[in-house]
Design a protein around this motif. Structure first.
Motif, mmCIF file in Angstrom:
data_model
loop_
_atom_site.group_PDB
_atom_site.id
_atom_site.type_symbol
_atom_site.label_atom_id
_atom_site.label_comp_id
_atom_site.label_asym_id
_atom_site.label_seq_id
_atom_site.Cartn_x
_atom_site.Cartn_y
_atom_site.Cartn_z
ATOM 1 N N SER A 111 32.569 -3.102 5.350
ATOM 2 C CA SER A 111 31.935 -4.420 5.447
ATOM 3 C C SER A 111 32.116 -5.224 4.162
ATOM 4 C CB SER A 111 30.442 -4.273 5.736
ATOM 5 O OG SER A 111 30.236 -3.617 6.952
ATOM 6 N N MET A 112 31.895 -4.575 3.032
ATOM 7 C CA MET A 112 32.067 -5.271 1.756
ATOM 8 C C MET A 112 33.541 -5.642 1.549
ATOM 9 S SD MET A 112 29.082 -5.499 0.193
ATOM 10 C CE MET A 112 29.092 -5.365 -1.575
ATOM 11 N N GLY A 113 34.433 -4.763 1.959
ATOM 12 C CA GLY A 113 35.861 -5.067 1.869
ATOM 13 C C GLY A 113 36.228 -6.283 2.697
ATOM 14 N N ALA A 114 35.628 -6.403 3.874
ATOM 15 C CA ALA A 114 35.893 -7.565 4.725
ATOM 16 C C ALA A 114 35.403 -8.851 4.062
ATOM 17 C CB ALA A 114 35.225 -7.380 6.085
ATOM 18 N N MET A 115 34.291 -8.790 3.351
ATOM 19 C CA MET A 115 33.795 -9.981 2.669
ATOM 20 C C MET A 115 34.660 -10.354 1.465
ATOM 21 S SD MET A 115 29.688 -10.115 2.794
ATOM 22 C CE MET A 115 29.635 -11.804 2.263
ATOM 23 N N MET A 116 35.330 -9.384 0.886
ATOM 24 C CA MET A 116 36.175 -9.651 -0.282
ATOM 25 C C MET A 116 37.465 -10.370 0.098
ATOM 26 S SD MET A 116 35.600 -6.190 -2.501
ATOM 27 C CE MET A 116 36.799 -6.627 -3.721
ATOM 28 N N VAL A 117 37.855 -10.292 1.374
ATOM 29 C CA VAL A 117 39.114 -10.891 1.807
ATOM 30 C C VAL A 117 39.109 -12.407 1.633
ATOM 31 C CG1 VAL A 117 40.592 -11.268 3.831
ATOM 32 C CG2 VAL A 117 39.649 -9.010 3.392
ATOM 33 N N LYS A 118 38.035 -13.047 2.016
ATOM 34 C CA LYS A 118 37.947 -14.511 1.925
ATOM 35 C C LYS A 118 37.295 -14.911 0.603
ATOM 36 C CE LYS A 118 38.443 -16.578 6.226
ATOM 37 N NZ LYS A 118 39.215 -17.767 6.128
ATOM 38 N N PRO A 119 37.972 -15.729 -0.186
ATOM 39 C CA PRO A 119 37.371 -16.167 -1.450
ATOM 40 C C PRO A 119 36.033 -16.885 -1.265
ATOM 41 C CG PRO A 119 39.717 -16.671 -1.424
ATOM 42 C CD PRO A 119 39.360 -16.187 -0.042
ATOM 43 N N ALA A 120 35.850 -17.557 -0.142
ATOM 44 C CA ALA A 120 34.602 -18.301 0.080
ATOM 45 C C ALA A 120 33.390 -17.382 0.237
ATOM 46 C CB ALA A 120 34.736 -19.179 1.320
ATOM 47 N N THR A 121 33.607 -16.141 0.680
ATOM 48 C CA THR A 121 32.477 -15.222 0.872
ATOM 49 C C THR A 121 32.252 -14.303 -0.327
ATOM 50 O OG1 THR A 121 33.880 -13.620 2.035
ATOM 51 C CG2 THR A 121 32.693 -15.229 3.384
ATOM 52 N N ARG A 122 33.152 -14.300 -1.285
ATOM 53 C CA ARG A 122 32.998 -13.414 -2.448
ATOM 54 C C ARG A 122 31.719 -13.645 -3.248
ATOM 55 N NH1 ARG A 122 39.260 -13.735 -4.199
ATOM 56 N NH2 ARG A 122 40.047 -12.611 -2.390
ATOM 57 N N PRO A 123 31.279 -14.896 -3.432
ATOM 58 C CA PRO A 123 30.021 -15.082 -4.174
ATOM 59 C C PRO A 123 28.812 -14.452 -3.472
ATOM 60 C CG PRO A 123 31.236 -17.143 -4.082
ATOM 61 C CD PRO A 123 31.938 -16.176 -3.178
ATOM 62 N N SER A 124 28.927 -14.166 -2.188
ATOM 63 C CA SER A 124 27.818 -13.565 -1.436
ATOM 64 C C SER A 124 27.792 -12.041 -1.532
ATOM 65 C CB SER A 124 27.920 -13.969 0.040
ATOM 66 O OG SER A 124 27.865 -15.363 0.174
ATOM 67 N N LEU A 125 28.780 -11.445 -2.178
ATOM 68 C CA LEU A 125 28.843 -9.981 -2.265
ATOM 69 C C LEU A 125 27.602 -9.329 -2.884
ATOM 70 C CD1 LEU A 125 32.608 -9.350 -3.064
ATOM 71 C CD2 LEU A 125 31.356 -8.572 -1.060
ATOM 72 N N PRO A 126 27.029 -9.882 -3.970
ATOM 73 C CA PRO A 126 25.820 -9.238 -4.498
ATOM 74 C C PRO A 126 24.669 -9.220 -3.496
ATOM 75 C CG PRO A 126 26.726 -10.755 -6.116
ATOM 76 C CD PRO A 126 27.491 -10.966 -4.845
ATOM 77 N N TYR A 127 24.519 -10.313 -2.740
ATOM 78 C CA TYR A 127 23.467 -10.358 -1.725
ATOM 79 C C TYR A 127 23.759 -9.357 -0.597
ATOM 80 C CZ TYR A 127 22.212 -14.801 -3.945
ATOM 81 O OH TYR A 127 21.847 -15.772 -4.838
ATOM 82 N N ALA A 128 25.032 -9.255 -0.215
ATOM 83 C CA ALA A 128 25.419 -8.299 0.821
ATOM 84 C C ALA A 128 25.157 -6.871 0.337
ATOM 85 C CB ALA A 128 26.892 -8.480 1.185
ATOM 86 N N GLY A 129 25.472 -6.611 -0.919
ATOM 87 C CA GLY A 129 25.185 -5.291 -1.492
ATOM 88 C C GLY A 129 23.698 -5.004 -1.501
#
Length: 153
Positions: A111-129
Motif C-alpha cells: 500500500s505504501m509502495g502504491a502511494m509512492m508511485v504518484k508524486p502527488a500522494t507522496r506528502p501523504s505518506l506519513p499520515y498513511a503510515g
C-alpha cells in the motif's frame, strides 16, 4: 492422510475466501480512511487558508470551495489507500495466513509502495503510515499474542 496432501498442494493455504468478509474488510478500510483523510484535509486546508495571502483576500465562498476540495481530495486518497490496505490484508490472509503481523507488513509495504508511485500522494505518506501504525496498535491492544511477541522484541 489424503486431506493433508491436498492441502499442501493447494495454492491458497490461508483462510477460505468469503466475499462477504472481503467486502466488510474493504468497506471498513474505505470508511475509516475517508473519515481520517477528511479530517487531515480539513486541518491542512485551514493551515493553508491561514498562510495564503490570496485566500485571506478571497470571498467566503471561495474559501469554502477551497476547503471542500481539500477535504474531498484527502478523503478519497485515504479512503482508497486504507480500503486497499485492508483488501490486501484480507488477500494475504486468504493466500497464506501469516498472522496479523505478517498481514500488516505485507499489505503495508504494498500500500505504501502504491502511494509512492504518484508524486502527488507522496506528502501523504506519513499520515498513511500513521493509519497503519494505528492498525498495529489496535491489533496489539486486542491481546494478539503473536503481535505482542513481535512488538516486544
Amino acid at each position: 492422510v489424503e486431506v493433508s496432501l491436498v492441502k499442501k498442494n493447494r495454492f491458497l493455504n490461508g483462510v477460505p475466501w468469503s466475499s462477504e468478509d472481503f467486502v466488510k474488510h474493504m468497506g471498513f478500510g474505505i470508511l475509516m480512511g475517508s473519515i481520517t483523510g477528511a479530517v487531515f484535509g480539513f486541518m491542512d486546508g485551514m493551515r493553508l487558508a491561514g498562510e495564503s495571502k490570496m485566500l485571506k483576500k478571497a470571498s467566503t465562498g471561495a474559501k469554502v470551495k477551497f476547503m471542500v476540495q481539500g477535504v474531498t481530495r484527502s478523503g478519497l486518497i485515504f479512503g482508497g489507500f486504507f480500503g486497499g490496505f485492508h483488501s490486501l490484508k484480507y488477500g494475504v490472509r486468504v493466500v497464506n495466513d501469516p498472522g496479523d503481523v505478517g498481514e500488516i507488513v505485507i499489505a503495508g509495504a504494498l500500500s505504501m509502495g502504491a502511494m509512492m508511485v504518484k508524486p502527488a500522494t507522496r506528502p501523504s505518506l506519513p499520515y498513511a503510515g500513521m493509519l497503519i501504525a494505528m492498525e498495529t496498535f489496535s491489533m496489539f491492544m486486542r491481546g494478539d499474542k503473536k503481535a505482542a511477541l513481535f512488538l516486544n522484541n
